[in-house]
Design an enzyme around this catalytic site. Structure first.
Site, short mmCIF file in Angstrom:
data_model
loop_
_atom_site.label_atom_id
_atom_site.label_comp_id
_atom_site.label_asym_id
_atom_site.label_seq_id
_atom_site.Cartn_x
_atom_site.Cartn_y
_atom_site.Cartn_z
N SER A 132 0.84 -1.20 0.00
CA SER A 132 0.00 0.00 0.00
C SER A 132 0.88 1.25 0.00
O SER A 132 1.72 1.40 -0.89
CB SER A 132 -0.96 -0.04 1.19
OG SER A 132 -1.96 0.94 1.07
N GLU A 139 -1.81 -2.36 -8.53
CA GLU A 139 -3.05 -2.58 -7.79
C GLU A 139 -3.42 -1.28 -7.12
O GLU A 139 -2.65 -0.33 -7.09
CB GLU A 139 -2.87 -3.72 -6.77
CG GLU A 139 -1.81 -3.46 -5.71
CD GLU A 139 -2.33 -2.73 -4.48
OE1 GLU A 139 -3.55 -2.79 -4.20
OE2 GLU A 139 -1.53 -2.07 -3.81
N HIS A 191 -4.69 -5.22 -2.30
CA HIS A 191 -5.52 -5.04 -1.11
C HIS A 191 -6.63 -6.08 -1.01
O HIS A 191 -7.49 -5.99 -0.14
CB HIS A 191 -6.14 -3.64 -1.11
CG HIS A 191 -5.18 -2.54 -0.79
ND1 HIS A 191 -4.28 -2.05 -1.71
CD2 HIS A 191 -4.98 -1.83 0.34
CE1 HIS A 191 -3.57 -1.08 -1.16
NE2 HIS A 191 -3.97 -0.92 0.09
#
Length: 305
Positions: free
Chosen positions: A109, A203, A275
């Site tokens: 992330s 992503e 995620h």
């Protein structure tokens, strides 16, 4: 490349919070899972600090991160969670010294920013669940992928979902990438996303469809998609559930596929990366082969020394 050594039970994993804050209950739940596999855990002084959307001030977060990399008792560094804040630390970090340490570094992330910076300095890093991620129930293979990678085994579990082909072909290159918005944020900084001849992993989470379109279009317009050897897209988590009602929505798979086809490089969609609940742990900075026709990824070297 500088490859970290594989971990063994009894090693100590240092835990830091370089981005947003985590509450102690979730932190301890995630760390209990790590301890159950025989690893020791060491948290640093500001791991539970909070300052609005940050885990304490920039100086404290940077100090913890540097301390973990310099700590002779610490064999690896795990981030407690993502959120936001890593980019604010870059001017405060000695990234060269961090990379030279050869420590295993783990997270995803917002941690994408640190992966890019450390990979550029030669350190192989690991895109993995974090303490917060490990605090929630997952498919057993997700945990096995994490702990196997810590031990130097990057084998992709057979239970992991197979991606779909968008542009067929076979491509080889060094793995790079992470969270799409952070990849775009890195452009024109000291440590930008570099894609030439590489396999790009992408992503993201909680982005509106038009924002996914905008970011993918930006990568295309500046040529970073076309210069890749291949592109591996994970999941744009929650994107299909988010849209500006005044603008309408388009499924993220259609948005992404359009850009991948225009880029014309071997590419797949739906790789278990990001995620999503069923997330694979992936080494960044090593060579791999993407067979987009068959939907497979093969690592061509070990992630550890």
């Amino acid at each position: 490349m500088i490859k970290p050594r594989a971990l063994v039970p009894g090693d100590t994993i240092g835990v830091v919070s370089p981005a947003s804050s985590i509450d102690n209950e979730r932190l301890q739940k995630g760390l209990d899972l790590i301890r159950s596999r025989g690893y020791n855990v060491k948290t640093y002084p500001h791991v539970l600090d909070t300052d609005y959307y940050l885990a304490g001030n920039d100086q404290s977060r940077a100090a913890d991160l540097m301390a973990a990399f310099a700590d002779p008792d610490c064999a690896a560094v795990l981030c407690s969670r993502g959120g936001y804040g890593c980019a604010r630390l870059l001017p405060l970090l000695d990234l060269d010294e961090m990379a030279k340490s050869g420590k295993m570094f783990m997270g995803f992330s917002d941690i994408t920013t640190l992966h890019l910076a450390l990979n550029r300095r030669g350190l192989v890093t690991f895109h993995t669940p974090m303490a917060l991620t490990l605090a929630y129930e997952r498919e057993p293979w997700v945990h096995e992928s994490f702990f196997n990678l810590l031990a130097g085994d990057a084998t992709i579990p057979v239970e992991a979902s197979k991606p779909e082909t968008v542009v067929p072909g076979i491509a080889e290159g060094v793995l790079t990438g992470g969270c799409l918005c952070l990849l775009c944020d890195s452009i024109a900084t000291r440590d930008p996303l570099e894609t030439s001849g590489k396999l790009l992993l992408i992503e993201d989470v909680d982005e509106n469809p038009h924002r996914i379109d905008a970011m993918m279009t930006h990568l295309f317009n500046i040529g970073l998609m076309q210069s890749c050897a291949g592109i591996i897209v994970g999941e744009m988590t929650n994107t299909d559930d988010k849209c500006d009602p005044t603008m309408g929505a388009k499924p993220w798979r259609e948005i992404i596929s359009e850009r991948l086809i225009q880029a014309g490089v071997s590419s797949v969609l739906g790789f278990p990366f990001g995620h999503m609940k069923t997330m694979l742990s992936v080494p960044l900075g090593i060579s791999a082969r993407l067979n987009a026709t068959d939907g497979t990824l093969e690592y061509l070297e070990s992630p550890c020394s």
